[in-house]
Every structure is written in C-alpha cells, then in structure tokens.
Scaffold this active site. Structure first.
Site, PDB file in Angstrom:
ATOM      1  N   TYR A  24     -13.567  -9.333  11.697  1.00  0.00           N
ATOM      2  CA  TYR A  24     -14.195  -8.011  11.878  1.00  0.00           C
ATOM      3  C   TYR A  24     -14.894  -7.581  10.582  1.00  0.00           C
ATOM      4  CZ  TYR A  24     -11.113  -7.930  15.935  1.00  0.00           C
ATOM      5  OH  TYR A  24     -10.467  -8.233  17.092  1.00  0.00           O
ATOM      6  N   GLU A  45       3.459   7.482   8.919  1.00  0.00           N
ATOM      7  CA  GLU A  45       3.894   6.096   8.732  1.00  0.00           C
ATOM      8  C   GLU A  45       5.194   5.805   9.474  1.00  0.00           C
ATOM      9  OE1 GLU A  45       3.225   5.507   4.324  1.00  0.00           O
ATOM     10  OE2 GLU A  45       2.145   3.800   5.171  1.00  0.00           O
ATOM     11  N   GLU A  63      -6.052   1.031   5.171  1.00  0.00           N
ATOM     12  CA  GLU A  63      -6.258   1.363   6.589  1.00  0.00           C
ATOM     13  C   GLU A  63      -7.419   0.582   7.188  1.00  0.00           C
ATOM     14  OE1 GLU A  63      -4.043   2.776   8.361  1.00  0.00           O
ATOM     15  OE2 GLU A  63      -2.853   3.359   6.620  1.00  0.00           O
ATOM     16  N   ASP A 107      -2.831   5.326  17.408  1.00  0.00           N
ATOM     17  CA  ASP A 107      -3.403   4.044  17.840  1.00  0.00           C
ATOM     18  C   ASP A 107      -2.558   3.501  18.987  1.00  0.00           C
ATOM     19  OD1 ASP A 107      -1.078   3.148  16.692  1.00  0.00           O
ATOM     20  OD2 ASP A 107      -2.027   1.595  15.466  1.00  0.00           O
ATOM     21  N   CYS A 134      10.117  -0.334  18.376  1.00  0.00           N
ATOM     22  CA  CYS A 134       9.594  -0.082  19.720  1.00  0.00           C
ATOM     23  C   CYS A 134       8.501  -1.114  20.023  1.00  0.00           C
ATOM     24  CB  CYS A 134       9.059   1.342  19.785  1.00  0.00           C
ATOM     25  SG  CYS A 134       8.829   1.956  21.460  1.00  0.00           S
ATOM     26  N   TRP A 188       0.817  -1.220   0.000  1.00  0.00           N
ATOM     27  CA  TRP A 188       0.000   0.000   0.000  1.00  0.00           C
ATOM     28  C   TRP A 188       0.851   1.269   0.000  1.00  0.00           C
ATOM     29  CZ3 TRP A 188      -0.321  -3.959   3.511  1.00  0.00           C
ATOM     30  CH2 TRP A 188       0.315  -3.769   4.734  1.00  0.00           C
ATOM     31  N   CYS A 213      17.019   2.227  17.530  1.00  0.00           N
ATOM     32  CA  CYS A 213      16.016   3.298  17.539  1.00  0.00           C
ATOM     33  C   CYS A 213      16.645   4.667  17.280  1.00  0.00           C
ATOM     34  CB  CYS A 213      15.291   3.307  18.883  1.00  0.00           C
ATOM     35  SG  CYS A 213      13.987   4.552  18.943  1.00  0.00           S
ATOM     36  N   TYR A 250      -8.624   7.548  14.188  1.00  0.00           N
ATOM     37  CA  TYR A 250      -7.330   7.006  13.776  1.00  0.00           C
ATOM     38  C   TYR A 250      -7.262   6.817  12.259  1.00  0.00           C
ATOM     39  CZ  TYR A 250      -3.501   3.794  12.941  1.00  0.00           C
ATOM     40  OH  TYR A 250      -2.375   3.214  12.434  1.00  0.00           O
TER      41      TYR A 250
HETATM   42  N1  ADE Z   1      -0.887   0.018  10.354  1.00  0.00           N
HETATM   43  C1  ADE Z   1      -1.938   0.822  10.113  1.00  0.00           C
HETATM   44  N2  ADE Z   1      -1.726   1.564   9.025  1.00  0.00           N
HETATM   45  C2  ADE Z   1      -0.501   1.225   8.564  1.00  0.00           C
HETATM   46  C3  ADE Z   1       0.287   1.649   7.475  1.00  0.00           C
HETATM   47  N3  ADE Z   1      -0.162   2.572   6.629  1.00  0.00           N
HETATM   48  N4  ADE Z   1       1.501   1.094   7.334  1.00  0.00           N
HETATM   49  C4  ADE Z   1       1.926   0.160   8.201  1.00  0.00           C
HETATM   50  N5  ADE Z   1       1.231  -0.277   9.220  1.00  0.00           N
HETATM   51  C5  ADE Z   1       0.032   0.237   9.426  1.00  0.00           C
END
Ligand code: ADE
Length: 323
Positions: free
Chosen positions: A80, A175, A35, A133, A185, A22, A196, A115
């Site tokens: 879900y 991101e 998302e 989140d 983390c 994505w 880190c 979120y």
């Molecule tokens: N978790 C939620 N959205 C994300 C994203 N865009 N990239 C990586 N992890 C995610």
C-alpha cells in the site's frame, strides 16, 4: 453498558498492554508514522520497520527533506505504497506549519481518514475522539450483540456512542479498544473470552454466540488478473521495469511481456499468487537467460536490486532467482 465497560477496559489495558515501540517516546509525528504503517498491516510486521523508519527519518523535517525514491525504498515490502507518498507529503506540511492541534487539522493531512485522525488525536493529542476500525467494530458488536449488518455508517454510530463515554485517559482508551481486539477478542472463531475484562457484561458471550458477530454483508469479489512475470537475466544483470499509473505506481517490477516467447534459454517456470485488496495476481514466472541487454529496461545486479530498487512483495516468490 458502555459506561460500565470503560473502567474495566482501562484497568485491563494498564496490566496487559503489549510493549510496542510506538508506545515509547511518543510525539504526534511518531504516532502519525505508526498509524499510517499500521493501516492494513499487522503489528508484528510493523514493529521492526517502524523503528528502522524513525532511525532514518527521526523528525518530520528529516522526512520532508528526503526524496520520494528514498521514502519508497524505505517502505519496500510494507505494501500500500500510497501510504508512503502520503506520509511524505504530510511531513512537508508538518515541517512547514507544525503538527495540527485539532482532529480536523489531523484529518486534513494526506493519508489520514477518520480512523487514523481519531487514533492520532486521542493517542497523541489527548483529544476525546474515537477511532473505529474493523477490530473495534468486532469488539463493540460483540459487547452489545448488535444484530445490525455492518455498514460504513455503522462505524459512525459506534464512534458517536464512544464519544459519549470517553474518559480523560484518551490514549489508553483508544489503544485499549485496539488491544482487546488484537489479543483477546479475536476474529474467526478464536476469542479468548476467559481473559476478557468484559466477560461478565458481554452480550454475545452471555449468549454463547461470539461467533455470530459482527454481522457482515457478503464479501466483495476480487478481480483476477493473469500476469506474465519475465525474469530476464543477462550475465549478472536482471531486467526491471518501472510501473506507471495505478497499482504499485513508481515501484519496480519484472517485465510483463504478455507471455510472448523471448529469445534465450528458459531456466525455470513457476506459478505464484498475490492477493491485493481488489485484485489478485495469478502469475506465471519464467527465468530466461538472454544474450543481450535488450529492450527499454533498466538492467541491474542482485546487489543493486537489494539496495536501490523498490520491488513489491508480490514478486517475492521469484526472488529466489535473483542471485
Ligand atoms: N493498530 C492501529 N493502531 C494501533 C496502535 N496504536 N497500537 C496497536 N495496534 C494498532
């Protein structure tokens, strides 16, 4: 402290970000799909399914034109399922009106909470809106060694603090925070502090107390439901029941006959457990061979079950009986 953290994060993210599907050829629609899939589902589980979903429904128009059953079948196993219904409803709005240009517009789409709307707005629309989140809470609570107990209001406070330092690279910032939570983390005693970008400014790390953050309230209890999972087999066909209201609405299941004996030969019995957010199913499955296709069930072959009927992962333990 946060201000100094921003450039360190952006520089680290550019070097270490994972190559996720994505993050290529992104449009607001594809970001929205990603998302929604990533809500409550791990990146590893989503990767392949995201690609498959977009191959099947490449645009909001294509998704809007599909039937609900087609969308649910494509979503099978991701869990879900209200997310799939919401995404379908959102696609109809987007196909009609175009993708929204503001946070409020995105937030009004079905399936988008603060979120998700923050993530899509900053990642795909270039708006300086944070997405906080549980992972971002962990990262920020450690950075600041925040002793306050985590509550929903606390997320709002973190979001406000992030708004004040938001850089022009809105997608990389959002991101980057997610990525830090996902690969460095880490929760449960495994943070990789040596890798880190914040190791020299992180208060929790400087105190040697990464483990102590975030400070949590006590866990909510889950309700336990005992379930009968009756896999009825007649010749090559199996009995299915479509679930009505509530959990897993509209999906298919093996009938729950409350443990009442069924005429036929019991070939196997097996216990299994499936954990949902608020409920645990403790299931006793039985495979029973019957003489007739009785009752108000839909009788289907293994092949039809594979192609046409969306069966939730909760029943996975019993799928070995479907041959
Ligand atoms: N978790 C939620 N959205 C994300 C994203 N865009 N990239 C990586 N992890 C995610």
């Amino acid at each position: 402290m946060l201000k100094a953290a921003v450039p360190l994060l952006l520089e680290w993210y550019r070097i270490h970000k994972r190559d996720l599907p994505w993050r290529k050829d992104r449009t607001p629609y594809t970001a929205f799909v990603a998302e929604l899939m990533l809500q409550q589902t791990r990146v590893e589980a989503v990767k392949e399914r995201y690609v498959r979903f977009l191959a099947r429904f490449p645009s909001a128009e294509a998704l809007a034109a599909a039937s609900e059953d087609e969308v649910l079948k494509e979503w099978e196993g991701l869990g879900y399922y209200s997310r799939a219904r919401n995404l379908h409803a959102a696609a109809k709005i987007i196909a009609r009106e175009g993708f929204p240009h503001t946070f409020e517009g995105v937030r009004a789409l079905p399936g988008a909470g603060d979120y998700t709307a923050g993530a899509v707005s900053s990642i795909a629309l270039g708006l300086p809106v944070p997405a906080v989140d549980g992972n971002v809470v962990r990262v920020l609570s450690r950075l600041t060694a925040d002793e306050a107990v985590q509550t929903p209001q606390k997320r709002g406070e973190y979001a406000e603090a992030l708004s004040l330092v938001f850089p022009p690279e809105t997608a990389d910032f959002t991101e980057g925070l997610m990525e830090l939570g996902a690969i460095v983390c880490l929760p449960n005693g495994a943070p990789l502090c040596g890798e880190c970008p914040w190791r020299e400014i992180c208060r929790a790390h400087l105190l040697g107390k990464e483990e102590n953050f975030p400070v949590r309230t006590e866990k909510r209890e889950r309700r336990i439901e005992e379930r009968d999972v009756c896999v009825l087999k007649c010749g090559k066909k199996y009995a299915l029941n479509r679930r009505g209201k509530g959990l897993l609405r509209g999906l298919w299941e093996f009938p729950d006959l409350g443990g009442v004996p069924v005429a036929g030969k019991t070939l196997a019995v097996k216990r299994a457990k499936h954990v949902f957010t608020h409920v645990e199913w403790h299931m006793t499955g039985r495979l029973v061979e019957t003489e007739t296709e009785f009752g108000d069930f839909t009788w289907a072959t293994a092949e039809e079950i594979g192609k046409k009927y969306a069966l939730p992962s909760a029943f996975k333990a019993f799928m070995e009986w479907i041959v």
